[in-house]
Design an enzyme around this catalytic site. Structure first.
Site, PDB file in Angstrom:
ATOM      1  N   ASP A 146       1.704  -1.562  -0.727  1.00 16.77           N
ATOM      2  CA  ASP A 146       2.523  -0.721  -1.614  1.00 16.77           C
ATOM      3  C   ASP A 146       3.454  -1.587  -2.484  1.00 16.77           C
ATOM      4  OD1 ASP A 146       4.348   1.083  -2.723  1.00 16.77           O
ATOM      5  OD2 ASP A 146       4.987   1.944  -0.791  1.00 16.77           O
ATOM      6  N   HIS A 192      10.077   3.703  -0.475  1.00 17.68           N
ATOM      7  CA  HIS A 192       9.199   2.532  -0.587  1.00 17.68           C
ATOM      8  C   HIS A 192       9.956   1.238  -0.320  1.00 17.68           C
ATOM      9  CE1 HIS A 192       6.002   4.963  -2.514  1.00 17.68           C
ATOM     10  NE2 HIS A 192       7.019   5.630  -3.033  1.00 17.68           N
TER      11      HIS A 192
END
Lengths: 559, 559
Positions: free
Chosen positions: A202, A375
């Site tokens: 990610d 994130h």
């Protein structure tokens, strides 16, 4: 390294092929296809929301063309978590291959099932948990708990004869997660010991230094705001952010307020979360909106959608003063406990300004710590690289700026620079003999959903919409005698989106009439040529007179 | 307190009237009109840049209607500084009243003069400096040095028989300004001792806690980035930010690089700044772009416009790889030493992603401290309120969220709550006997500039553009016999911005033909009624078939 425009060669036996049909070079419509021994595995299948240069588009899908001849080769679709950019396009893939197995965690599949019901689909769902292993054809999967801004997220390890792959999905490393479910760094380390050949990571926050503050630090901020409120409190956040909502619920209990959900997706998702035990709800806490409206103002908290300023959402309606039930009063408190997705700033600030004008106190991430990201930023990504110690790295889930930053982090932890592959959508990466490298490219375009149709709106339509949206159009209609070319009617000239002045186009009428006289005199009876002549005259006139570029639409009807 | 929709009564003798024709309730097109003893004073006259719901618009002007009958009463236009949102609309006001005196500092007037030359205007300019006093009719003005993101900014005090007013203009309190020119807090304190009856205060950053970091802290960050660069360096920033550019120049000198300016406004403004001594330039530092292109890559720094992602700017062209001269290579360094104005995020990040994809290292405020704001946040505003100790406060230069936050700061320093007046554009505030209060409202709309025209594009045109931009249009043209209503041609049906599929509209043709047969059978020969019937049929069909809402444009030509 990404400049290849060639189709890749056949995958050598024993190799693993990876290609993203969406999600790399953009944030959204995540879909990665793995190929091994002639079989395919799909990880995620999400949607992308359009930008300003894609007007009128509802959704953008991954481009399935690269696999449309091989749908029967798909062993399974694995979903890492339940966000729209990971599950939103599943119904569109199921239309092509209804019987494929869809693998995911309990909460993820519950959200998918609700979505599929809207599409009248009943997919084959396979529920898995962290720690479990499953095989689909030549793909041996192992699932790992991952912390993110939605419960029950998973990372997936994929073992094949070509090697071991780990895909993080969306990930962060909150060390004090609200549900106690940590990202399984220990499991990642074990995989690292075994040897991870390819690590898909990610990239969303790779440019951001440091670490994400724990989600639970938001609770006290909410508590502090709500404690001081003596009127109505409205909290807006993402409809899937169960832990954010849980903290609002906890504060509600503390201050003896009830909770009313506002907005279809909020009501639906929190129902699912509560039914499945992901949301801890004391009996009698929830009240219907109708009931809430009859309660005292300091006895209820409204939890609403609309945190991104969506114009049709409940919150936007409140800000404009045209919500059917809730009207904002001087002294009300509105909390936007949410991120501000780039591109939504104007919409969100319009809502904030509307609420402020009505007298509400508006708390948002610009003036209070009411949001943390889902994130991992750079500091956390370093932990991930050092736990996994991968041989090859492929940054995913990011625009180019994120991918580059993530690649630099991988290199900083010791991954060889030529083993870090930035492969945007369509770039084919083959893992062969332990080395990942680009082997070619397949076409991945934007697939637009507009209303009921998929794919018929393309770049040419969008480019017309952009021209029309900027300058409107001027239409000129005239009937001509198809043998002589003589205009048998006066030209009808009108504009839409061009000017509020009813006389704006008056001066061009004689120019068009002169041009029609000229084409007739030259014996031009071909409607196409007459239309071109008219377009040229009107286009030149409007450019000189107004310095504008509306679309010029001549219609010449032969009679 | 701002709900009045009544025109104000005549201003009582001895009173002072204040009304903003732009700039309150929005950031941009600042223009405040003061009235006393039958005479007017205008402070600033700027433009606003359009948002997404104002497509095709180039600029938005203040609404001059409230003063258009009183142009001869204007004593002077005072400009606080040279930013577009403070001077950009001056040429449009000068068109109405060419002989009015325009008062401002040296740099401000130089920028205005350059702008007026483009409009072929030669305004009457009156240069003033901080510390000076001037009288214009009943208005006695005193000017104060103010620090902002452009040199030579001024605050203005306005003395009349009604009392003492202080307008900050755009302001911050950098305590180590690059040019040593501090905001004159001491002067403000002296005014405070005298007694300030009305204080108009920049609200832009009122929601932001704390203080702005000194501009000079950006220099070392730039130095650190440029020191490590061994190839081309491109720095993008606002074309008026002389001090930011000065710091780039200083680093260039240090590392023996030359400076080449890119972009028309950058070349123009830095020429002015350098000529007037606001930019300190060693001999031989500047080189032309052509010369720079022939130099070694590590011998030059390009200073460019385009920091807001403007699609036609040099930087956007570089990011797309279609700049005529500069092509970005792997390893180049690009610094966006600029703010990110809300609404420009997508455009800016598109540029950053384009540059990253080409291999450039992109440094921006998201990953390095290469920008500080030009407006005082809350901490600094408190200093201002405590220095000035005003009786009445009017927050200016802000959206509603900023105005509310600024009002709260005023109250926190002891200004009585009912002496803080939030007056958006058009709200009339009268200062009478030392008390400021709303007395009415004048109409202030959006005045749009689109190409060469001002004002002919209005809300109806914009609403059409929004419909066209979202869904395109479907046009149906048919000629009918004007006595029988019989269609004498087959209907021509086509769409633009509707679908890429050439057959998308095929199925509606027979429906239109049936409808035309029906109107003929009913003896309807009125073109308007036939058009309405056709519009209804096509609109219903497209809604059911596509669930879309294009504009339906029937043209029925009588022959």
């Amino acid at each position: 390294m990404t400049q290849s425009t060639e189709l890749p060669p056949a995958l050598p036996e024993g190799g693993l092929r990876v290609v993203a049909l969406g999600g790399i070079g953009e944030i959204g419509r995540n879909m990665t296809v793995f190929e091994h021994a002639g079989r395919l595995l799909v990880v995620d299948c999400g949607v992308l929301f359009p930008e300003d240069d894609q007007p009128g588009v509802d959704l953008i899908l991954p481009d399935f063309r690269a696999i449309e001849d091989r749908l029967d080769d798909i062993e399974a679709i694995v979903l890492t978590h339940g966000h729209e950019d990971h599950i939103g396009a599943v119904p569109f893939l199921l239309k092509l291959r209804p019987d494929v197995q869809v693998v995911g965690s309990r909460f993820t599949l519950a959200l998918l099932a609700a979505k599929c019901r809207e599409h009248r689909q009943t997919p084959r769902l396979v529920e898995v948990k962290e720690g479990e292993r499953r095989s689909y054809g030549p793909f041996e999967l192992e699932f790992f708990a991952v912390n993110h801004s939605i419960p029950d997220a998973l990372a997936v390890a994929i073992r094949t004869a070509a090697g071991l792959v780990l895909h993080t999905g969306d990930i962060k490393l909150d060390q004090l997660p609200l549900d106690g479910r940590l990202t399984d760094l220990a499991g990642f380390s074990r995989l690292g010991d075994e040897g991870v050949d390819l690590f898909l990571v990610d990239s969303t926050n790779a440019e951001v230094p440091g670490f994400v503050v724990p989600e639970r630090e938001i609770g006290p901020v909410l508590e502090n705001v709500i404690r001081k409120a003596d009127q109505r409190v409205i909290v807006a956040c993402f409809a899937s952010h169960v832990h954010r909502v849980q903290q609002v619920l906890d504060v509600a209990v503390q201050y003896k307020r009830k909770i009313a959900f506002v907005g279809r997706s909020m009501v639906r998702n929190m129902g699912i979360a509560s039914d499945l035990g992901f949301l801890n709800v004391p009996d009698g806490l929830f009240v219907d909106l109708d009931v809430a409206m009859r309660m005292e103002e300091d006895e209820v908290i409204f939890v609403s959608t609309g945190s991104q300023g969506e114009p049709l959402s409940a919150l936007s309606r409140m800000a404009r003063g045209d919500h059917r039930q809730i009207s904002i009063r001087e002294g009300d408190t509105v909390i936007l406990a949410s991120s501000l997705i780039p591109g939504n700033e104007n919409a969100v600030f319009n809502v904030v300004n509307g609420l402020a004008k009505l007298g509400a106190t508006v708390v948002h991430q610009g003036n209070a710590k009411v949001h943390v990201s889902g994130h991992s930023p750079a500091g956390e990504l370093l932990f991930l690289y050092n736990a996994v110690r991968p041989s090859n790295v492929m940054p995913v889930h990011g625009e180019w700026r994120h991918l580059r930053a993530n690649a630099a982090l991988a290199v900083a932890t010791g991954v060889a620079e030529d083993h870090v592959v930035i492969a945007e959508d369509g770039v084919v990466v083959d893992l062969i003999d332990g080395k990942a490298a680009v082997s070619g490219r397949v076409v991945v375009g934007h697939v637009y959903v507009d209303g009921l149709s998929v794919g018929d709106v393309g770049e040419s339509t969008l480019s017309d919409r952009l021209v029309l949206g900027e300058g409107g159009f001027i239409s000129i209609s005239v009937a001509i005698d198809q043998t002589t070319g003589r205009a048998v009617t006066a030209p009808t000239i009108s504009g839409r989106g061009f000017s509020d002045d009813p006389k704006a186009l008056e001066a061009v009428v004689p120019l068009v009439e002169m041009e029609l006289a000229r084409t007739e005199a030259e014996g031009i009876a071909d409607t196409h040529r007459v239309a071109q002549a008219v377009r040229r005259v009107v286009g030149r006139w409007v450019a000189e007179t107004y310095r504008r570029r509306p679309m010029i639409v001549p219609t010449v009807i032969p009679v």
